[in-house]
Design an enzyme around this catalytic site. Structure first.
Site, PDB file in Angstrom:
ATOM      1  CG  ASP A 150      67.450 -20.476   5.771  1.00 28.30           C
ATOM      2  OD1 ASP A 150      68.276 -19.597   5.489  1.00 28.30           O
ATOM      3  OD2 ASP A 150      67.478 -21.606   5.240  1.00 28.30           O
ATOM      4  CG  HIS A 188      71.045 -26.688   2.690  1.00 29.27           C
ATOM      5  ND1 HIS A 188      71.563 -25.737   1.845  1.00 29.27           N
ATOM      6  CD2 HIS A 188      69.955 -26.117   3.279  1.00 29.27           C
ATOM      7  CE1 HIS A 188      70.830 -24.639   1.907  1.00 29.27           C
ATOM      8  NE2 HIS A 188      69.844 -24.836   2.769  1.00 29.27           N
ATOM      9  NE  ARG A 205      66.313 -29.315   3.759  1.00 27.00           N
ATOM     10  CZ  ARG A 205      66.975 -28.472   4.552  1.00 27.00           C
ATOM     11  NH1 ARG A 205      66.311 -27.569   5.270  1.00 27.00           N
ATOM     12  NH2 ARG A 205      68.283 -28.537   4.667  1.00 27.00           N
ATOM     13  CD  GLU A 227      63.490 -22.572   5.102  1.00 26.42           C
ATOM     14  OE1 GLU A 227      64.387 -22.884   5.908  1.00 26.42           O
ATOM     15  OE2 GLU A 227      63.333 -23.139   4.012  1.00 26.42           O
TER      16      GLU A 227
END
Length: 269
Positions: A173, A46, A71, A147
């Site tokens: 999430d 993200h 990530r 998540e």
């Protein structure tokens, strides 16, 4: 190979604090790395960045001695292996919902015979020191993100995955997944059902001898999470910390200017 400091700290029973980089800039990463975090994760999922930003950000972290992590955007072998070759000592993989996906993820982080990682540690062979190929399997951390509702349903099986080092909780999430959107996404959950879910994840990790990690918004919540059994907590991130510090500075300026104006009206100046 330079040992993974997180493993040593956890072996000593110490919780660790992880930083988070979403701004694709080496200088930002260098600043964050110098603040005393135990580990620092570059968010390729993200964050406002891609692999071309990831590599120089990992380079910028090196002098600080912080454990570099990434990530990745998804469960995809190419970017996972490239993140490792760039120098990541740990990879966080989003949206792992089954034990099969967890096993697939682990396989991409380990050289044969433990996995199917392709050999070509271009940068990390220099950054991590000698004998990387022989020692990487024992030092690199694999964190699967829990998540989704399916991830929670398969929690015990995922936590039991051979070679998996930990579960990383994305509370935004997870909240969306477990409540079907009934509750808004966000950090630092106070709902009883969400706290129960977080505690069950920590317990599953403890039961299977792996590490529980949680993304938090504040240090206060992170300390609570440590009490639930989380061994690694992420506290906010570069973009939020920058916004908070800038907002506080501007807010204080406006406050002082207002006070000055009020005194001027009363003839104090």
């Amino acid at each position: 190979m330079i040992p993974n400091k997180l493993k040593r700290l956890w072996a000593e029973g110490k919780p660790t604090i992880n930083g988070w980089c979403s701004i694709g800039n080496p200088f930002t990463a260098e600043i964050m790395a110098a603040q005393g975090y135990d580990s620092l994760t570059v968010d390729v999922q993200h964050g406002a960045l891609d692999y071309s930003s990831l590599l120089p950000m990992l380079q910028a972290m090196r002098a600080s001695g912080v454990v570099p992590m990434a990530r990745v955007p998804w469960l995809e072998p190419g970017i996972i292996m490239k993140a490792l070759d760039a120098g990541a000592y740990g990879v966080i993989c989003p949206m792992v919902s089954t034990a099969e996906q967890a096993a697939e993820f682990v396989s991409y982080l380990r050289y044969p015979p433990q996995g199917q990682r392709s050999f070509g540690p271009t940068r990390v062979s220099f950054a991590a020191g000698p004998d990387y190929g022989a020692e990487a399997n024992g030092e690199i951390l694999a964190f699967a993100m829990i998540e989704t509702a399916d991830g929670m349903a398969n929690l015990d099986a995922i936590a039991a995955t051979p070679g998996l080092d930990g579960l990383y909780v994305g509370p935004a999430d997870l909240t969306l997944g477990l409540t079907g959107g009934r509750l808004p996404p966000g950090f630092d959950r106070e709902e009883a059902e969400m706290i129960a879910a977080l505690q069950s994840i920590a317990q599953a990790c403890k039961s299977h001898g792996i590490h529980a990690a949680l993304h938090c918004g504040t240090p206060e919540y992170a300390v609570r999470a440590i009490g639930w059994g989380f061994e690694m907590t992420t506290v906010s991130g570069d973009s939020r910390l920058l916004a908070a510090a800038a907002g506080a500075s501007v807010g204080r300026y406006r406050e002082l200017v207002g006070q000055r104006a009020a005194k001027a009206e009363k003839g104090a100046y």
